[in-house]
Scaffold this active site. Structure first.
Site, PDB file in Angstrom:
ATOM      1  N   ARG A   1       0.652  -1.102  -0.093  1.00 15.03           N
ATOM      2  CA  ARG A   1       0.293  -0.049   0.042  1.00 15.03           C
ATOM      3  C   ARG A   1       0.746   1.181  -0.063  1.00 15.03           C
ATOM      4  O   ARG A   1       0.344   2.248  -0.175  1.00 15.03           O
ATOM      5  CB  ARG A   1      -1.097   0.136   1.146  1.00 15.03           C
ATOM      6  CG  ARG A   1      -2.162  -1.033   1.109  1.00 15.03           C
ATOM      7  CD  ARG A   1      -3.341  -0.449   1.917  1.00 15.03           C
ATOM      8  NE  ARG A   1      -3.042  -1.057   3.243  1.00 15.03           N
ATOM      9  CZ  ARG A   1      -3.550  -0.513   4.234  1.00 15.03           C
ATOM     10  NH1 ARG A   1      -4.235   0.605   4.384  1.00 15.03           N
ATOM     11  NH2 ARG A   1      -3.402  -1.211   5.570  1.00 15.03           N
TER      12      ARG A   1
ATOM     13  N   ASN B   1      -4.402  -6.971  20.389  1.00 16.04           N
ATOM     14  CA  ASN B   1      -3.234  -7.461  20.482  1.00 16.04           C
ATOM     15  C   ASN B   1      -2.228  -6.419  19.684  1.00 16.04           C
ATOM     16  O   ASN B   1      -2.556  -6.136  18.364  1.00 16.04           O
ATOM     17  CB  ASN B   1      -3.063  -8.706  19.784  1.00 16.04           C
ATOM     18  CG  ASN B   1      -1.457  -9.056  19.373  1.00 16.04           C
ATOM     19  OD1 ASN B   1      -0.513  -8.854  20.381  1.00 16.04           O
ATOM     20  ND2 ASN B   1      -1.137  -9.663  18.324  1.00 16.04           N
TER      21      ASN B   1
ATOM     22  N   ASN C   1       1.208   1.245   7.096  1.00 20.23           N
ATOM     23  CA  ASN C   1       0.833   0.437   5.891  1.00 20.23           C
ATOM     24  C   ASN C   1       0.624   1.332   4.706  1.00 20.23           C
ATOM     25  O   ASN C   1       0.551   0.806   3.583  1.00 20.23           O
ATOM     26  CB  ASN C   1      -0.436  -0.573   6.363  1.00 20.23           C
ATOM     27  CG  ASN C   1       0.065  -1.429   7.461  1.00 20.23           C
ATOM     28  OD1 ASN C   1       0.826  -2.055   7.216  1.00 20.23           O
ATOM     29  ND2 ASN C   1      -0.854  -1.120   8.407  1.00 20.23           N
TER      30      ASN C   1
HETATM   31  C1  UD1 Z   1      -0.670  -8.779  13.587  1.00 19.09           C
HETATM   32  C2  UD1 Z   1      -1.307  -9.954  14.804  1.00 19.09           C
HETATM   33  C3  UD1 Z   1      -2.649  -9.104  15.157  1.00 19.09           C
HETATM   34  C4  UD1 Z   1      -2.133  -7.844  15.584  1.00 19.09           C
HETATM   35  C5  UD1 Z   1      -1.846  -6.894  14.707  1.00 19.09           C
HETATM   36  C6  UD1 Z   1      -1.151  -5.735  15.189  1.00 19.09           C
HETATM   37  C7  UD1 Z   1      -0.823 -12.074  13.918  1.00 19.09           C
HETATM   38  C8  UD1 Z   1      -1.090 -13.287  13.507  1.00 19.09           C
HETATM   39  N1  UD1 Z   1      -1.374 -11.195  14.018  1.00 19.09           N
HETATM   40  O1  UD1 Z   1      -1.792  -8.984  12.733  1.00 19.09           O
HETATM   41  O2  UD1 Z   1      -3.114  -9.873  16.358  1.00 19.09           O
HETATM   42  O3  UD1 Z   1      -3.514  -7.095  16.328  1.00 19.09           O
HETATM   43  O4  UD1 Z   1      -0.544  -7.448  14.049  1.00 19.09           O
HETATM   44  O5  UD1 Z   1      -0.631  -4.832  14.067  1.00 19.09           O
HETATM   45  O6  UD1 Z   1       0.391 -11.809  14.214  1.00 19.09           O
HETATM   46  N2  UD1 Z   1       5.645 -10.014   8.870  1.00 19.09           N
HETATM   47  C9  UD1 Z   1       6.776 -10.600   8.495  1.00 19.09           C
HETATM   48  N3  UD1 Z   1       6.650 -11.920   7.988  1.00 19.09           N
HETATM   49  C10 UD1 Z   1       5.091 -12.508   7.567  1.00 19.09           C
HETATM   50  C11 UD1 Z   1       4.247 -11.646   8.300  1.00 19.09           C
HETATM   51  C12 UD1 Z   1       4.186 -10.763   8.668  1.00 19.09           C
HETATM   52  O7  UD1 Z   1       7.748 -10.248   8.517  1.00 19.09           O
HETATM   53  O8  UD1 Z   1       5.349 -13.531   7.057  1.00 19.09           O
HETATM   54  C13 UD1 Z   1       5.637  -8.813   9.703  1.00 19.09           C
HETATM   55  C14 UD1 Z   1       5.020  -7.610   8.731  1.00 19.09           C
HETATM   56  O9  UD1 Z   1       6.040  -6.900   7.797  1.00 19.09           O
HETATM   57  C15 UD1 Z   1       4.522  -6.557   9.810  1.00 19.09           C
HETATM   58  C16 UD1 Z   1       4.316  -7.455  10.972  1.00 19.09           C
HETATM   59  O10 UD1 Z   1       4.957  -8.743  10.610  1.00 19.09           O
HETATM   60  O11 UD1 Z   1       5.549  -5.678   9.827  1.00 19.09           O
HETATM   61  C17 UD1 Z   1       2.790  -7.900  11.170  1.00 19.09           C
HETATM   62  O12 UD1 Z   1       2.121  -8.501  10.053  1.00 19.09           O
HETATM   63  P1  UD1 Z   1       1.093  -8.151   9.540  1.00 19.09           P
HETATM   64  O13 UD1 Z   1       0.663  -9.299   8.455  1.00 19.09           O
HETATM   65  O14 UD1 Z   1       0.541  -7.017   9.230  1.00 19.09           O
HETATM   66  O15 UD1 Z   1      -0.085  -8.937  10.663  1.00 19.09           O
HETATM   67  P2  UD1 Z   1      -1.597  -8.420  10.832  1.00 19.09           P
HETATM   68  O16 UD1 Z   1      -2.496  -9.120  10.116  1.00 19.09           O
HETATM   69  O17 UD1 Z   1      -1.771  -6.676  11.169  1.00 19.09           O
HETATM   70 CA    CA Z   2      -0.798  -5.098  10.290  1.00 16.50          CA
END
Ligand code: UD1
Ligand code: CA
Length: 461
Positions: free
Chosen positions: A13, A170, A228
């Site tokens: 985004r 969370n 984001n």
């Molecule tokens: C996550 C949490 C959610 C919380 C939210 C807060 C989980 C499953 N859920 O959701 O409970 O309320 O954050 O913002 O953890 N990332 C990686 N590798 C991956 C996936 C993510 O490095 O495979 C990093 C992303 O770059 C980001 C962060 O982890 O910085 C969070 O990932 P994102 O997919 O945005 O999690 P949410 O769905 O927002």
């Molecule tokens: Ca997120």
């Protein structure tokens, strides 16, 4: 302790070629901010062991953070969820320490808010940062039992209607003992609405294993805001700028408008400093007692001593200014400009790699580069140090009490001796002796009876 920073996500985004975590807030890449904060959690005896999980734009992120040293990287080639991201880094964690998990796109988390989590982990618990939100939509919800104990986290997409009504969310930030983290993450599966390995599932595992879950809230809600989009980046920028402005005013700095100042680095102010609107401070800037900064100035890595005024629209970079000086309006101090007390630099004067001693003045339209100027020197309007011969730079030396007439060129290397006067329009190519007038000027002549040419009449058609 270990600090794991998740930074593998793409940031679609942002609509940018630059990896999301390298986008800046207050002049510093978001992930760099998180790294610096994490560093502060360690002590010199026991520095924090940092591991950054990289994926999208891994090479660019590593290159950006390269200069920090002591950083390790774990590659998450495919983004299969936050739990999977942690799994990719497990081998690099020191087993007998606690692990704190942070995010490269949550740039404003503060050390004070993290300490309770780390303390809980050090006592064998899970420290979990949560937040109460009026609109919790999109976030994982904190599940508690009748006694109020945390028993798990459910993601928005997996939540029931009743669970979605929960307003405690969370933040994603947590700390726990590393051996247990390794054990729990090893058991994660991706049987959920998004087909991802959820880090959040370790909370239910911890509860099942009888490990208490200690929750704590950040001092400010914005500390846990993620970025984001460009809009969210700009929102956090304004929040952080206002936070810094408030801290300065609390110290006694006068800001003509706290909504119109940008500090992209560190601004240290002594007492009774006043800053007008629209100024930008970059790197480390130090302002002494009673310094006044006029509107729309840019100061980058600058030191200004007590009582000095920087007038409107001045641009100062890697320069030092003494006490009781007056700079601007419209002045430009470039790297290596070192001005002593009571120096005056006026409009459209550029100073580069030059020292100017006490009470000397260059008030209008001049270029002073690669020069050493003594005390009480007066540099006239239009003076230029010709420091560059097309291949090399040379120095101009102007001793104490020199008077330089307007529109003078000093062809370096050249020295103007103490007390000398240069006549207006001089092109100085040899040293000027002390206490004398030196002038190079074509002799003025007047031609009697001379007539201006008149326009020839147009030929008739
Ligand atoms: C996550 C949490 C959610 C919380 C939210 C807060 C989980 C499953 N859920 O959701 O409970 O309320 O954050 O913002 O953890 N990332 C990686 N590798 C991956 C996936 C993510 O490095 O495979 C990093 C992303 O770059 C980001 C962060 O982890 O910085 C969070 O990932 P994102 O997919 O945005 O999690 P949410 O769905 O927002
Ligand atoms: Ca997120």
């Amino acid at each position: 302790m270990n600090v794991l920073i998740l930074a593998a996500g793409k940031g679609t985004r942002m609509k940018s070629a630059l990896p999301k975590v390298l986008h800046p807030v207050a002049g510093q890449a978001m992930v760099e901010r998180v790294v610096r904060t994490a560093r502060q959690l360690g002590t010199s005896k026991n520095p924090a062991h940092l591991v950054v999980v990289v994926g999208h734009g891994a090479a660019a992120v590593e290159q950006h953070l390269g200069s920090f040293g002591e950083l390790q990287y774990a590659l998450q080639a495919e983004q299969l969820g936050t739990g999977h991201a942690v799994r990719c880094a497990l081998q690099q964690l020191a087993d007998h320490a606690v692990t704190l998990i942070l995010y490269g796109d949550v740039p404003l988390i503060q050390v004070e808010s993290l300490k309770p989590l780390v303390d809980a982990a050090a006592q064998g618990q899970v420290g979990l940062m949560t937040l109460h939100m009026d609109n919790p939509s999109g976030y994982g919800r904190i599940l508690r039992d009748a006694q109020g104990q945390v028993v798990g986290i459910v993601e928005q997409k997996d939540a029931t209607e009743a669970q979605r009504a929960i307003t405690e969310i969370n933040t994603g930030i947590l700390a726990c003992p590393t051996a247990q983290l390794t054990h729990w993450v090893g058991q994660l599966n991706n049987q959920n609405a998004q087909g991802e390995y959820y880090l959040t599932d370790i909370i239910a595992m911890a509860h099942a294993d009888g490990v208490p879950i200690h929750t704590a809230q950040p001092a400010h809600a914005w500390e846990v805001s993620g970025v984001n989009s460009r809009q969210q980046q700009a929102e956090l920028e304004r929040i952080w700028q206002l936070h810094q402005a408030n801290a300065l005013m609390a110290q006694g700095v006068q800001l003509l408008d706290p909504a119109r100042i940008d500090i992209r680095g560190t601004l240290n102010c002594a007492g009774d400093v006043s800053i007008d609107v629209g100024c930008v401070f970059e790197g480390t800037v130090e302002l002494g007692e009673g310094v006044r900064i006029g509107p729309y100035c840019v100061l980058n890595n600058v030191r200004v001593a007590a009582g000095t005024r920087i007038e409107a629209y001045s641009h100062l970079q890697e320069a030092t200014v003494g006490a009781q000086a007056v700079i601007g309006p419209y002045a430009r101090l470039r790297p290596g400009a070192q001005l002593a007390d009571e120096v005056h630099i006026g409009n459209f004067v550029e100073v580069k790699n030059a020292t100017i001693a006490k009470a000397s003045k260059a008030n209008h339209l001049a270029y002073i580069g690669d020069a050493t100027i003594g005390e009480r020197v007066n540099v006239g309007a239009g003076t230029i140090t010709c420091n560059y011969d097309g291949a090399n730079k040379h120095r101009t030396i102007i001793e104490d009490d020199v008077f330089i007439g307007s529109d003078t060129q000093l062809v370096a290397p050249v020295t103007v001796k103490r007390g000398a006067t240069l006549g207006a329009g001089t092109t100085l190519t040899k040293d000027a002796p002390a206490d004398s007038l030196t002038v190079s000027r074509a002799k003025q002549v007047t031609i009697d009876g001379w007539k201006r040419p008149v326009k020839a009449p147009k030929p008739a058609k």
